[in-house]
Motif scaffolding. Sequence first.
Motif, short mmCIF file in Angstrom:
data_model
loop_
_atom_site.label_atom_id
_atom_site.label_comp_id
_atom_site.label_asym_id
_atom_site.label_seq_id
_atom_site.Cartn_x
_atom_site.Cartn_y
_atom_site.Cartn_z
N UNK A 15 0.81 -1.22 0.00
CA UNK A 15 0.00 0.00 0.00
C UNK A 15 0.85 1.27 0.00
N UNK A 16 1.90 1.38 0.81
CA UNK A 16 2.68 2.62 0.82
C UNK A 16 3.23 3.00 -0.56
N UNK A 17 3.65 2.02 -1.34
CA UNK A 17 4.18 2.31 -2.67
C UNK A 17 3.10 2.90 -3.57
N UNK A 18 1.88 2.35 -3.48
CA UNK A 18 0.78 2.89 -4.28
C UNK A 18 0.36 4.26 -3.81
N UNK A 22 -9.68 6.63 -4.88
CA UNK A 22 -8.58 5.66 -4.88
C UNK A 22 -7.76 5.78 -3.59
N UNK A 23 -7.47 7.00 -3.22
CA UNK A 23 -6.70 7.22 -1.98
C UNK A 23 -7.46 6.65 -0.78
N UNK A 24 -8.77 6.88 -0.76
CA UNK A 24 -9.60 6.38 0.35
C UNK A 24 -9.55 4.86 0.41
N UNK A 25 -9.64 4.21 -0.75
CA UNK A 25 -9.64 2.75 -0.77
C UNK A 25 -8.31 2.19 -0.29
N UNK A 73 -19.64 4.67 -2.92
CA UNK A 73 -18.74 5.39 -2.02
C UNK A 73 -19.39 5.63 -0.66
N UNK A 74 -20.67 5.94 -0.67
CA UNK A 74 -21.38 6.17 0.59
C UNK A 74 -21.39 4.89 1.44
N UNK A 75 -21.58 3.75 0.78
CA UNK A 75 -21.58 2.48 1.51
C UNK A 75 -20.19 2.19 2.08
N UNK A 76 -19.16 2.44 1.29
CA UNK A 76 -17.79 2.26 1.80
C UNK A 76 -17.54 3.14 3.02
N UNK A 77 -18.05 4.36 2.95
CA UNK A 77 -17.87 5.28 4.07
C UNK A 77 -18.53 4.75 5.33
N UNK A 78 -19.74 4.20 5.16
CA UNK A 78 -20.48 3.66 6.31
C UNK A 78 -19.79 2.41 6.88
N UNK A 79 -19.07 1.69 6.05
CA UNK A 79 -18.40 0.46 6.49
C UNK A 79 -17.16 0.73 7.34
N UNK A 80 -16.69 1.97 7.33
CA UNK A 80 -15.50 2.28 8.13
C UNK A 80 -15.80 2.23 9.61
N UNK A 81 -14.76 2.01 10.38
CA UNK A 81 -14.95 2.00 11.85
C UNK A 81 -15.47 3.36 12.30
N UNK A 82 -16.40 3.38 13.27
CA UNK A 82 -16.95 4.64 13.74
C UNK A 82 -15.87 5.55 14.30
N UNK A 83 -16.13 6.87 14.12
CA UNK A 83 -15.18 7.84 14.68
C UNK A 83 -15.26 7.81 16.21
N UNK A 84 -14.11 8.00 16.84
CA UNK A 84 -14.08 8.03 18.31
C UNK A 84 -14.66 9.36 18.82
N UNK A 90 -11.77 8.14 5.74
CA UNK A 90 -13.06 8.82 5.85
C UNK A 90 -13.01 10.19 5.17
N UNK A 91 -11.95 10.94 5.44
CA UNK A 91 -11.83 12.28 4.85
C UNK A 91 -11.76 12.20 3.32
N UNK A 92 -11.05 11.19 2.81
CA UNK A 92 -10.93 11.06 1.35
C UNK A 92 -12.25 10.60 0.73
N UNK A 93 -12.98 9.70 1.39
CA UNK A 93 -14.29 9.30 0.87
C UNK A 93 -15.23 10.50 0.81
N UNK A 94 -15.21 11.32 1.83
CA UNK A 94 -16.09 12.50 1.87
C UNK A 94 -15.73 13.47 0.74
N UNK A 95 -14.44 13.61 0.48
CA UNK A 95 -14.01 14.46 -0.62
C UNK A 95 -14.48 13.89 -1.96
N UNK A 96 -14.37 12.57 -2.13
CA UNK A 96 -14.81 11.94 -3.38
C UNK A 96 -16.31 12.10 -3.57
N UNK A 97 -17.07 11.99 -2.50
CA UNK A 97 -18.53 12.13 -2.60
C UNK A 97 -18.95 13.52 -3.05
N UNK A 98 -18.14 14.50 -2.76
CA UNK A 98 -18.46 15.85 -3.22
C UNK A 98 -18.24 16.02 -4.72
N UNK A 99 -17.46 15.14 -5.31
CA UNK A 99 -17.08 15.28 -6.72
C UNK A 99 -17.75 14.28 -7.65
#
Length: 409
Positions: free
Chosen positions: A339-342, A364-367, A398-409, A379-388
Amino acid sequence: MSADVRAAVETAYREEWGQVVATLIGFTGNWDLAEDSAQEAFAAALTTWARDGVPRNPGAWLTIAARNRATDRIRRDAVGAAKLRDLAAGQPVHDDPAGAGSEDIPDERLRLIFTCCHPALPLPARVALTLRTLAGLTTAEIARALLSAETTTGQRLSRAKRKIQDAGIPYRVPPAELLPERLAAVLAVLYLIFNEGYGGADQRALTVEAIRLARVLATLMPAEAEPRGLLALMLLHESRRATRLRDGELVTLEHQDRSRWDAALIDEGVRILDEARAMRRTGPYQLQAAIAACHATAPDAAATDWARIAGLYADLSKLTSSPVVELNRAVAVAMADGIPAGLAIVDALAESGSLEGYHLLPATRADLLRRDGRDAEARASYEQALELVPSEVERRYLAKRLLDLAPEN
């Protein structure tokens, strides 16, 4: 009228329309007259074939019938007398449509393809004119397929034909020194038509026409490798169509049911790609088809040869200098080398600004961040993608992927 005759006319329309219109344009030099005469010929076929039987060579019958109608139209027009004399000095009008040959048709059709896709025409006009003149779609069908207003599409077609007349755009295959540039324009139009249809289940007619036209081009230009490369790419993508959506939701490649992929299309695509590569003139469509073949021939997602795909994307990037290709390479590199190389490639693209406003960059960055367990950054990258994101299907994904993330603390 029997169902067999109607089916024969419908088949002839799909297979012969472009040939008939191309020959008529070459014969009369008038696009509207050519299309009108072709329509009249197909209408006449419904009654004549019901009475006399389907001719041995439907394309030749239709071509001669349309040519006769065009000649009659010119003869009835007093101002067309001079034109009629010119035509009389050229190709004769035969009286026996059923027995007439059609040896001149392929060259005319190739001229028509290059004229419709001439670089002097705006890209939307090239697409519309290709669908109208070569595929025989009505103005309403083109507008519906391209999600455009029918009046806008009609105006676009009229302006394109007028520009061909007024600007004297030659009705010919370009000379050898211009062929690479002009062929690239033709291939780009056909691929754009394919992608317009590939994006939605209700637009499959566009992918069918794009594949058919790509077959025509590959047949008419047997010494060129890239038409075969494009055809192979289309076939390999089309083989996965049935698995791309589930209940209206986007299904990514790694989660698609490979048992439902069309094995016949995959086999044909790989065979045609091999034919293109044997010519040893590598082009961007061949490289894209090779990438698609890597996915199509892997028995499951885990067996995907990501190192080879990353290498193919590197070759494609050198040919095209496209930031979108680099973004795709980033995914392949992440899967092959970690992942770091990508992410390093993605971050470099973000810093360059070359993909600003392109939703797949933050997506892509979010994934990649999600796969790396960095949910807060993802989460921040998914939200940015959803705006575009422009597509509702992709938005839901994308919205489903966002919901699948661990909840924010």
